[in-house]
Scaffold this motif. Structure first.
Motif, short mmCIF file in Angstrom:
data_model
loop_
_atom_site.label_atom_id
_atom_site.label_comp_id
_atom_site.label_asym_id
_atom_site.label_seq_id
_atom_site.Cartn_x
_atom_site.Cartn_y
_atom_site.Cartn_z
N GLY A 74 0.94 -1.32 -0.38
CA GLY A 74 -0.27 -0.14 -0.21
C GLY A 74 0.94 1.07 -0.30
N ASP A 75 1.75 1.13 0.88
CA ASP A 75 1.84 2.58 1.02
C ASP A 75 3.61 2.84 0.25
OD1 ASP A 75 0.72 3.19 3.10
OD2 ASP A 75 2.71 3.52 4.51
N ASP A 76 3.81 1.96 -0.21
CA ASP A 76 5.15 1.46 -1.76
C ASP A 76 4.26 2.13 -3.33
OD1 ASP A 76 6.93 1.37 0.19
OD2 ASP A 76 7.01 -0.61 0.11
N MET A 77 3.41 1.94 -3.16
CA MET A 77 2.96 1.89 -4.47
C MET A 77 2.65 3.46 -4.78
SD MET A 77 -0.84 0.33 -4.07
CE MET A 77 -1.01 0.89 -6.17
N PRO A 78 3.38 3.47 -5.95
CA PRO A 78 3.37 4.71 -6.80
C PRO A 78 2.42 4.62 -7.03
CG PRO A 78 4.72 3.12 -8.45
CD PRO A 78 3.95 2.26 -7.07
N MET A 79 2.28 6.12 -8.46
CA MET A 79 0.91 6.37 -8.97
C MET A 79 1.02 5.38 -10.34
SD MET A 79 0.93 10.34 -8.60
CE MET A 79 3.10 11.20 -8.99
N VAL A 80 0.61 5.08 -11.04
CA VAL A 80 0.54 4.21 -12.10
C VAL A 80 -0.36 5.07 -12.96
CG1 VAL A 80 -0.70 2.01 -13.75
CG2 VAL A 80 0.36 2.03 -10.89
N VAL A 81 0.19 4.75 -14.53
CA VAL A 81 0.08 5.57 -15.52
C VAL A 81 0.18 4.06 -16.47
CG1 VAL A 81 0.27 6.89 -17.52
CG2 VAL A 81 0.67 8.21 -15.08
N PHE A 82 -1.04 4.00 -17.06
CA PHE A 82 -1.14 2.07 -17.84
C PHE A 82 -0.79 3.04 -19.26
CE2 PHE A 82 -3.78 -0.05 -14.08
CZ PHE A 82 -2.71 -0.47 -13.98
N VAL A 83 0.21 1.75 -20.27
CA VAL A 83 0.66 2.46 -21.50
C VAL A 83 0.40 0.57 -21.82
CG1 VAL A 83 1.94 3.57 -23.17
CG2 VAL A 83 1.81 4.19 -20.80
N THR A 84 -0.86 0.42 -23.44
CA THR A 84 -1.19 -0.41 -23.47
C THR A 84 -1.55 -0.29 -25.19
OG1 THR A 84 -1.86 -2.14 -23.79
CG2 THR A 84 -3.19 -0.29 -22.81
N ALA A 85 -1.35 -1.17 -26.02
CA ALA A 85 -1.97 -1.41 -27.65
C ALA A 85 -3.52 -1.55 -27.55
CB ALA A 85 -1.52 -1.89 -28.41
N PHE A 86 -3.84 -1.94 -26.16
CA PHE A 86 -5.32 -2.21 -25.99
C PHE A 86 -6.07 -1.64 -25.65
CE2 PHE A 86 -1.96 -5.89 -26.83
CZ PHE A 86 -2.71 -6.41 -27.98
N ASP A 87 -8.19 -1.50 -26.05
CA ASP A 87 -8.49 -0.31 -25.03
C ASP A 87 -8.94 -1.44 -24.29
OD1 ASP A 87 -9.98 -1.40 -26.26
OD2 ASP A 87 -10.65 0.17 -27.63
N GLN A 88 -9.49 -2.66 -24.81
CA GLN A 88 -10.46 -3.03 -23.43
C GLN A 88 -9.59 -3.08 -22.12
OE1 GLN A 88 -8.32 -4.69 -25.47
NE2 GLN A 88 -7.55 -6.43 -25.59
N TYR A 89 -9.19 -2.86 -21.44
CA TYR A 89 -8.78 -2.49 -20.10
C TYR A 89 -9.29 -1.48 -19.45
CZ TYR A 89 -5.68 -7.21 -22.10
OH TYR A 89 -5.92 -8.12 -22.45
N ALA A 90 -9.47 -1.04 -20.36
CA ALA A 90 -9.50 0.95 -19.53
C ALA A 90 -10.34 1.13 -18.35
CB ALA A 90 -10.76 2.03 -20.67
N VAL A 91 -11.18 0.33 -18.41
CA VAL A 91 -12.33 -0.10 -17.48
C VAL A 91 -11.90 -0.71 -15.95
CG1 VAL A 91 -14.19 -0.86 -15.92
CG2 VAL A 91 -14.53 0.50 -18.55
N ASP A 92 -10.93 -1.79 -15.98
CA ASP A 92 -10.15 -2.38 -14.62
C ASP A 92 -8.85 -1.31 -14.64
OD1 ASP A 92 -12.06 -4.88 -15.36
OD2 ASP A 92 -10.59 -5.58 -16.40
N ALA A 93 -8.60 -0.94 -15.07
CA ALA A 93 -7.18 0.45 -14.64
C ALA A 93 -8.29 1.36 -14.17
CB ALA A 93 -6.77 0.93 -16.60
N PHE A 94 -8.96 1.74 -14.32
CA PHE A 94 -9.23 3.07 -13.17
C PHE A 94 -9.79 1.96 -12.31
CE2 PHE A 94 -9.19 5.39 -17.54
CZ PHE A 94 -8.44 6.22 -17.27
N ASN A 95 -10.55 1.48 -12.32
CA ASN A 95 -11.03 0.15 -11.10
C ASN A 95 -9.97 -0.18 -9.83
OD1 ASN A 95 -13.58 0.41 -11.83
ND2 ASN A 95 -13.30 -1.73 -12.50
N VAL A 96 -8.86 0.09 -10.03
CA VAL A 96 -7.15 -0.01 -9.34
C VAL A 96 -7.05 1.59 -9.75
CG1 VAL A 96 -6.75 -2.59 -9.24
CG2 VAL A 96 -5.85 -0.81 -11.62
N HIS A 97 -7.30 2.19 -9.59
CA HIS A 97 -7.48 3.73 -9.25
C HIS A 97 -5.85 4.20 -10.38
CE1 HIS A 97 -10.40 3.69 -5.98
NE2 HIS A 97 -9.22 2.26 -5.77
N ALA A 98 -6.25 4.00 -11.55
CA ALA A 98 -4.92 4.89 -11.84
C ALA A 98 -4.71 5.89 -12.55
CB ALA A 98 -4.60 3.49 -13.28
#
Length: 269
Positions: A74-98
């Motif tokens: 938890g406390d070691d988590m950096p901010m995350v920006v997902f970079v991918t060629a696939f758009d189907q993961y967008a909802v899951d990405a924001f569900n993990v607070h990207a």
């Protein structure tokens, strides 16, 4: 001058890492401190470098991008920006607070937007740090060291609960019964607790203090401000030169034990 945002790049494609690194160097407050090609190395680098920001590919061999997020403490988590060629993961990405979700090939405007979002979130973290300093000051004045405001206000207010060998986790209309002996470790994610049981993660809306009160302290110990570990799951304790320890669990997870909780080492000896 903007506060530097230490950053790592995680992508299994070397050309993708190189291209993103070159473009990120155009931002004067982005400092690249490392890059790696797989999820396992990413988790190790997060512990070693403690970056504030991570640009993370999703589809990688072995541990994918979501596995990396699940494996972070938890406390070691950096901010995350997902970079991918696939758009189907967008909802899951924001569900993990990207912080953001960028499609390849990365457009200049989208990268700019992602960096600006990271800057804004970094300022929020700065405000949290100020709050922690204030709590430390309160602790110096009162002689007590509350971990957060709830600890200070609710001290002595919650009765000690009888320890059970099971906990109930509610998910919508469903309730999952989890045996406490099967829990590997627990970490905080905002207002939620992530209960790691084997390959599964169960989410509970409960405070760390409340959940800790339900667990037998002979089995479960807080080893970090945001982490509780099942002592029976620890297979190795590794010391670090800065006075911290790392715990290797039977499930393969590697958890940091902060200096504040270093007295807990006696539980493993």
């Amino acid at each position: 001058m903007k506060e530097p945002i230490t950053t790592i790049i995680v992508d299994d494609e070397s050309l993708a890492r190189r291209g993103l690194k070159i473009r990120l160097q155009e931002f004067d407050d982005i400092t690249i401190v490392g890059e790696c090609s797989n999820g396992r190395d990413a988790l190790d680098m997060i512990i070693e470098k403690q970056p504030k920001l991570m640009f993370l590919d999703i589809q990688m061999p072995g541990l994918d991008g979501f596995d990396v997020v699940k494996g972070m403490q938890g406390d070691d988590m950096p901010m995350v920006v997902f970079v991918t060629a696939f758009d189907q993961y967008a909802v899951d990405a924001f569900n993990v607070h990207a912080v953001d979700y960028i499609l390849k090939p990365v457009e200049e405007e989208r990268l700019q937007q992602a960096v600006e979002k990271a800057r804004a979130k970094q300022q929020e973290k700065g405000a949290l740090s100020d709050k922690e300093k204030l709590l430390d000051l309160i602790g110096d004045i009162t002689g007590k060291k509350p971990g957060n405001v709830d600890d200070l206000l609710n001290e002595h207010s919650e009765p000690k609960q009888q320890y059970s060998d099971k906990i109930s986790i509610k998910d919508g209309s469903n309730v999952t019964i989890v045996k406490t002996q099967d829990i590997n470790w627990i970490d905080a994610a905002g207002d939620y607790m992530c209960v790691h049981v084997g390959d599964n993660i169960h989410i509970m809306r409960i405070t760390m203090k409340q959940l800790e009160a339900q667990l037998d302290p002979d089995v479960f110990q807080r080893v970090h401000r945001s982490t509780i570990v099942n002592l029976n799951q620890v297979k190795q304790v590794c010391s670090h030169m800065n006075g911290e320890y790392y715990l290797m669990l039977e499930c393969g997870a590697r958890l940091k034990m902060s200096r504040t909780f270093k007295d807990k080492v006696k539980h493993f000896l």
